[in-house]
Enzyme design. Structure first.
Site, PDB file in Angstrom:
ATOM      1  N   SER A 134      48.508  33.586   7.251  1.00  0.00           N
ATOM      2  CA  SER A 134      48.580  32.136   7.475  1.00  0.00           C
ATOM      3  C   SER A 134      47.839  31.374   6.387  1.00  0.00           C
ATOM      4  O   SER A 134      46.826  31.835   5.871  1.00  0.00           O
ATOM      5  CB  SER A 134      47.970  31.771   8.829  1.00  0.00           C
ATOM      6  OG  SER A 134      48.001  30.362   8.991  1.00  0.00           O
ATOM      7  N   LYS A 188      49.661  36.401  14.981  1.00  0.00           N
ATOM      8  CA  LYS A 188      50.147  35.335  14.089  1.00  0.00           C
ATOM      9  C   LYS A 188      51.149  34.440  14.828  1.00  0.00           C
ATOM     10  O   LYS A 188      51.168  33.213  14.645  1.00  0.00           O
ATOM     11  CB  LYS A 188      50.789  35.937  12.833  1.00  0.00           C
ATOM     12  CG  LYS A 188      51.450  34.902  11.906  1.00  0.00           C
ATOM     13  CD  LYS A 188      50.458  33.875  11.405  1.00  0.00           C
ATOM     14  CE  LYS A 188      50.925  32.957  10.302  1.00  0.00           C
ATOM     15  NZ  LYS A 188      52.148  32.224  10.448  1.00  0.00           N
ATOM     16  N   HIS A 191      49.190  32.208  16.935  1.00  0.00           N
ATOM     17  CA  HIS A 191      48.595  31.212  16.024  1.00  0.00           C
ATOM     18  C   HIS A 191      49.601  30.078  15.802  1.00  0.00           C
ATOM     19  O   HIS A 191      49.269  28.897  15.865  1.00  0.00           O
ATOM     20  CB  HIS A 191      48.225  31.883  14.690  1.00  0.00           C
ATOM     21  CG  HIS A 191      47.972  30.924  13.559  1.00  0.00           C
ATOM     22  ND1 HIS A 191      48.991  30.271  12.884  1.00  0.00           N
ATOM     23  CD2 HIS A 191      46.828  30.485  12.993  1.00  0.00           C
ATOM     24  CE1 HIS A 191      48.468  29.486  11.955  1.00  0.00           C
ATOM     25  NE2 HIS A 191      47.165  29.598  11.995  1.00  0.00           N
ATOM     26  N   ASN A 192      50.833  30.445  15.551  1.00  0.00           N
ATOM     27  CA  ASN A 192      51.849  29.424  15.284  1.00  0.00           C
ATOM     28  C   ASN A 192      52.178  28.601  16.525  1.00  0.00           C
ATOM     29  O   ASN A 192      52.455  27.408  16.425  1.00  0.00           O
ATOM     30  CB  ASN A 192      53.116  30.060  14.712  1.00  0.00           C
ATOM     31  CG  ASN A 192      52.958  30.382  13.236  1.00  0.00           C
ATOM     32  OD1 ASN A 192      51.839  30.596  12.752  1.00  0.00           O
ATOM     33  ND2 ASN A 192      54.043  30.427  12.510  1.00  0.00           N
ATOM     34  N   GLU A 195      49.611  26.198  16.601  1.00  0.00           N
ATOM     35  CA  GLU A 195      49.899  25.268  15.488  1.00  0.00           C
ATOM     36  C   GLU A 195      50.925  24.215  15.936  1.00  0.00           C
ATOM     37  O   GLU A 195      50.740  23.009  15.704  1.00  0.00           O
ATOM     38  CB  GLU A 195      50.431  26.083  14.304  1.00  0.00           C
ATOM     39  CG  GLU A 195      50.979  25.291  13.131  1.00  0.00           C
ATOM     40  CD  GLU A 195      51.599  26.227  12.072  1.00  0.00           C
ATOM     41  OE1 GLU A 195      50.906  27.154  11.619  1.00  0.00           O
ATOM     42  OE2 GLU A 195      52.776  26.025  11.712  1.00  0.00           O
TER      43      GLU A 195
HETATM   44  C1  6PG Z   1      51.130  29.469   8.487  1.00  0.00           C
HETATM   45  C2  6PG Z   1      52.362  28.772   9.019  1.00  0.00           C
HETATM   46  C3  6PG Z   1      53.611  29.318   8.431  1.00  0.00           C
HETATM   47  C4  6PG Z   1      54.897  28.753   9.026  1.00  0.00           C
HETATM   48  C5  6PG Z   1      55.079  27.301   8.826  1.00  0.00           C
HETATM   49  C6  6PG Z   1      56.435  26.769   9.264  1.00  0.00           C
HETATM   50  O1  6PG Z   1      50.378  29.922   9.339  1.00  0.00           O
HETATM   51  O2  6PG Z   1      50.942  29.522   7.286  1.00  0.00           O
HETATM   52  O3  6PG Z   1      52.428  28.967  10.399  1.00  0.00           O
HETATM   53  O4  6PG Z   1      53.603  30.711   8.636  1.00  0.00           O
HETATM   54  O5  6PG Z   1      55.949  29.384   8.432  1.00  0.00           O
HETATM   55  O6  6PG Z   1      54.086  26.595   9.488  1.00  0.00           O
HETATM   56  O7  6PG Z   1      56.756  27.164  10.553  1.00  0.00           O
HETATM   57  P1  6PG Z   1      57.950  26.440  11.303  1.00  0.00           P
HETATM   58  O8  6PG Z   1      59.089  26.367  10.353  1.00  0.00           O
HETATM   59  O9  6PG Z   1      58.283  27.284  12.488  1.00  0.00           O
HETATM   60  O10 6PG Z   1      57.419  25.104  11.658  1.00  0.00           O
END
Ligand code: 6PG
Length: 472
Positions: A134, A188, A191-192, A195
């Site tokens: 990430s 991960k 994590h997303n 996010e």
């Molecule tokens: C990270 C991000 C990354 C992710 C983008 C876009 O941790 O660096 O999570 O891995 O690809 O944030 O994600 P989406 O296209 O699903 O919004």
């Protein structure tokens, strides 16, 4: 340097934006790295702009040349799009590699694929690591957060490289081996999911100011900048200040005003809630964030609906900025809490032995959700959590409790004004459900028993399978 005289022990397949940045990071830390990309010109361009790092980068024209250029044991990182390209790369590599060599999938792969690939690659006598990386392009170049899954013996030879390239929090590398198989990619994914939730909370607060009070992006920016100086300090709040202030050079308008309100998503947020449901967990805040992105893509429908569906809104005054700040902080805590509950449920299911302290610690730098709050979360996990629930930890409940009146006022204000706040309101509802000693599932059980004789438990007797006094 050509592929044949490379001394690299590290290799990389997939020299896109992330791959190029990671290759430079690896080279900068003193490691040679051999590179292969389907479009080989991108490697030439990378080497041309690598300056003093160029001698550490070598180009291979085929996967076979890449493998042959590397001394054993080899560690080859894949940074190709998740899904079929990962399998195609593995298929190409497996016949060429030797025992002791490791394939590292550094993409955003579905952890289920990682579990399968680990078995497949290990059955061929090789090693496999699924690594969640990430931090976007900047993180890949200057220090990402890395969540590593696989066997300890596969990780051991790679550990020094990973730790050298990782982000550092007060000197400690934000890279950790979290468990076998898909543990890294699962972490991960969650994590997303967090996010997505944090981004959605930000979007809702922005919407309350833009649509509720008619503020221009640049008028909202100082608020986010001030928040970033306090307990909301985080990468996402920091970048939002810049985004709100940015002006489109072509039109002179705020950049936000020329961006179509349709959000993309590559799948990790959706996977998080799919896995949460599979594991019997409620991830309502994260789900609200995914749902909001889905609805955002229905632009035509929303346009039509805006003409047909009436708001029935009620008058409201101006919302307090302190309330917005506190509501954000409270909802952020609750979103993290949902994320960690999913991790805990998966850990019990897959027996990874996840270390929550380490996860919170390696999320403190390098990754997209890095925030001051993660330090408090790491502390809470260090002091055994009551029943493993983050919100019940004294450090965390002391943070979240005082935010709740503000969260109520913000959600109530938005509801009255007809402004959508799915993540904020889900956070509040989840909080209220969680603290309700006696909930309302008694009537759900009553209905289930009434129409299907499914049986219920009694508060005054041991056992199951009791029925109500209804006919049938
Ligand atoms: C990270 C991000 C990354 C992710 C983008 C876009 O941790 O660096 O999570 O891995 O690809 O944030 O994600 P989406 O296209 O699903 O919004």
């Amino acid at each position: 340097m050509t592929s044949t005289n490379s001394t690299a022990s590290m290799g990389l397949i997939g020299v896109g934006t992330m791959g190029a940045a990671l290759a430079l990071n690896i080279a900068e830390k003193g490691h040679d790295i051999a590179l292969y990309n389907l479009q080989s010109e991108t490697i030439d361009a990378l080497i041309a702009r690598a300056g003093e790092l160029a001698p550490r980068l070598s180009k291979a024209d085929t996967v076979e040349a890449l493998v042959n250029s590397m001394p054993t044991p080899r560690a080859i990182i894949l940074l190709v799009p998740a899904g079929a390209p990962v399998d195609a790369s593995i298929d190409a590599l497996v016949p060429l590699l030797e025992p002791g060599d490791t394939i590292i999938d550094g993409g955003n792969s579905d952890f289920r694929d990682t579990q399968d690939r680990t078995k497949r690659v290990e059955a061929a006598g090789l090693r496999f690591l699924g690594v969640g990386i990430s931090g976007g392009e900047y993180g890949a170049r200057h220090g990402p957060s890395m969540m590593i899954g696989g066997t300890p013996s596969a990780y051991a030879p790679i550990q020094p490289v990973m730790e050298s390239i990782a982000a550092k929090y007060e000197g400690s590398p934000c890279a950790a081996h979290l468990g076998a198989g898909g543990a890294g990619h699962f972490t991960k994914t969650v994590h997303n999911g967090i996010e997505y939730a944090d981004m959605q909370i930000i979007a809702e607060l922005y919407g309350m100011l833009r649509d509720g009070e008619g503020q221009k992006p640049a008028e909202i920016a100082p608020l986010f900048r001030s928040w970033n100086a306090g307990r909301l300090k985080s990468y996402l709040v920091e970048i939002v200040g810049d985004i709100l202030d940015a002006v489109d050079p072509e039109t002179g308008k705020p950049v936000l005003d020329i961006i179509v309100d349709r959000a993309g998503q590559k799948g990790t947020g959706r996977w998080t809630i799919i896995e949460a449901v599979r594991l019997g967990q409620s991830a309502s805040i994260l789900e609200a964030a995914v749902g909001a992105r889905v609805l955002s893509s229905e632009i035509k429908t929303r346009g039509v609906a805006s003409e047909i569906l009436e708001g029935g809104t009620l008058p409201v005054g101006t919302i307090s900025r302190d309330d917005l700040e506190a509501a954000f902080f409270g909802a952020r805590i609750l979103a993290y809490a949902q994320g960690f509950r999913i991790l805990r449920a998966a850990d019990q299911e897959y027996d990874w032995g996840l270390d929550y302290v380490r996860i919170a610690e390696i999320w403190r730098e390098g990754c997209i959700i890095r925030s001051a709050l993660l330090d408090d979360i790491a502390t809470a996990f260090q002091n055994d959590l009551p029943r493993g629930k983050l919100v019940l930890a004294p450090e965390i409940s002391a943070l979240v409790n005082p935010t709740i009146p503000a969260l109520r006022r913000v959600v109530a204000h938005a509801v009255m004004a007809g402004l959508p706040v799915p993540a904020l309101s889900s956070a509040l509802s989840w909080f209220d459900e969680t603290r309700q000693a006696r909930g309302t599932a008694d009537i759900l059980q009553g209905m289930r028993d009434y129409f299907g004789r499914h049986g219920f438990e009694r508060v005054d007797k041991e056992g199951t399978g009791f029925h109500g006094p209804w006919a049938g």
